[in-house]
Design a protein around this motif. Structure first.
Motif, PDB file in Angstrom:
ATOM      1  N   ALA A 290       1.095  -0.907  -0.058  1.00 46.51           N
ATOM      2  CA  ALA A 290      -0.638   0.556   0.182  1.00 46.51           C
ATOM      3  C   ALA A 290       0.502   1.517  -0.237  1.00 46.51           C
ATOM      4  O   ALA A 290       1.675   1.469   0.501  1.00 46.51           O
ATOM      5  CB  ALA A 290      -1.382   0.205   1.291  1.00 46.51           C
ATOM      6  N   LEU A 291       0.429   2.420  -0.454  1.00 42.60           N
ATOM      7  CA  LEU A 291       1.014   3.739  -0.319  1.00 42.60           C
ATOM      8  C   LEU A 291       0.754   4.522   1.229  1.00 42.60           C
ATOM      9  O   LEU A 291      -0.463   4.300   0.902  1.00 42.60           O
ATOM     10  CB  LEU A 291       1.008   4.473  -1.579  1.00 42.60           C
ATOM     11  CG  LEU A 291       1.084   3.988  -2.861  1.00 42.60           C
ATOM     12  CD1 LEU A 291       0.645   5.324  -4.196  1.00 42.60           C
ATOM     13  CD2 LEU A 291       2.646   4.706  -2.741  1.00 42.60           C
ATOM     14  N   SER A 292       1.070   4.776   1.632  1.00 39.88           N
ATOM     15  CA  SER A 292       1.464   5.455   2.858  1.00 39.88           C
ATOM     16  C   SER A 292       0.422   6.370   2.626  1.00 39.88           C
ATOM     17  O   SER A 292      -0.420   7.253   1.972  1.00 39.88           O
ATOM     18  CB  SER A 292       1.897   6.356   3.263  1.00 39.88           C
ATOM     19  OG  SER A 292       1.951   6.300   4.409  1.00 39.88           O
ATOM     20  N   ALA A 293      -0.788   6.601   3.689  1.00 41.24           N
ATOM     21  CA  ALA A 293      -2.074   7.184   3.748  1.00 41.24           C
ATOM     22  C   ALA A 293      -1.914   8.955   3.619  1.00 41.24           C
ATOM     23  O   ALA A 293      -2.498   9.148   3.625  1.00 41.24           O
ATOM     24  CB  ALA A 293      -3.738   6.523   5.320  1.00 41.24           C
ATOM     25  N   ALA A 294      -0.793   9.031   4.155  1.00 39.17           N
ATOM     26  CA  ALA A 294      -0.311  10.063   4.484  1.00 39.17           C
ATOM     27  C   ALA A 294      -0.129  10.937   3.249  1.00 39.17           C
ATOM     28  O   ALA A 294       0.348  12.266   3.620  1.00 39.17           O
ATOM     29  CB  ALA A 294       0.746  10.168   5.434  1.00 39.17           C
ATOM     30  N   VAL A 295       0.537  10.280   2.771  1.00 40.07           N
ATOM     31  CA  VAL A 295       0.831  10.316   0.962  1.00 40.07           C
ATOM     32  C   VAL A 295      -0.821  11.283  -0.107  1.00 40.07           C
ATOM     33  O   VAL A 295      -1.261  10.491   0.265  1.00 40.07           O
ATOM     34  CB  VAL A 295       1.096   9.968   0.165  1.00 40.07           C
ATOM     35  CG1 VAL A 295       1.753  10.111  -1.503  1.00 40.07           C
ATOM     36  CG2 VAL A 295       3.344   9.080   1.371  1.00 40.07           C
ATOM     37  N   ALA A 296      -0.853  12.279  -0.551  1.00 40.39           N
ATOM     38  CA  ALA A 296      -1.699  12.818  -1.462  1.00 40.39           C
ATOM     39  C   ALA A 296      -2.127  12.117  -2.667  1.00 40.39           C
ATOM     40  O   ALA A 296      -0.468  11.950  -2.565  1.00 40.39           O
ATOM     41  CB  ALA A 296      -1.478  14.799  -1.272  1.00 40.39           C
ATOM     42  N   VAL A 297      -2.806  11.602  -3.151  1.00 38.71           N
ATOM     43  CA  VAL A 297      -2.763  11.106  -4.285  1.00 38.71           C
ATOM     44  C   VAL A 297      -3.985  11.911  -5.402  1.00 38.71           C
ATOM     45  O   VAL A 297      -4.980  11.975  -4.781  1.00 38.71           O
ATOM     46  CB  VAL A 297      -3.143   9.655  -4.399  1.00 38.71           C
ATOM     47  CG1 VAL A 297      -3.510   8.906  -5.392  1.00 38.71           C
ATOM     48  CG2 VAL A 297      -1.463   8.274  -3.828  1.00 38.71           C
TER      49      VAL A 297
END
Length: 72
Positions: free
Chosen positions: A61-68
């Motif tokens: 997973a991409l960290s939830a802290a990263v804006a996508v």
């Protein structure tokens, strides 16, 4: 994969889901597909995503802290 990330931040995708997303409809042996996916993950980490590309019990997973953001 982008849609899943936008709808469920922090949720992991299995290695099989990543293979299907990265190489859709490609006929490849299971061991070769796994190797290809693991090499891709390692390459992304080497290119600067080490701290945001997470390994979890359910997959990756991409960290939830990263804006996508959705392109366009």
């Amino acid at each position: 994969v982008l849609l899943e990330r936008l709808e469920a931040p922090g949720e992991a995708l299995s290695i099989d889901e990543l293979i299907e997303a990265g190489w859709p409809d490609e006929k490849i042996r299971a061991d070769a597909a796994l190797n290809r996916a693991y090499v891709a993950i390692a390459s992304l980490r080497k290119k600067g995503l080490r701290d945001v590309l997470l390994t979890t019990g359910g997959g990756y997973a991409l960290s939830a802290a990263v804006a996508v953001r959705r392109p366009g």
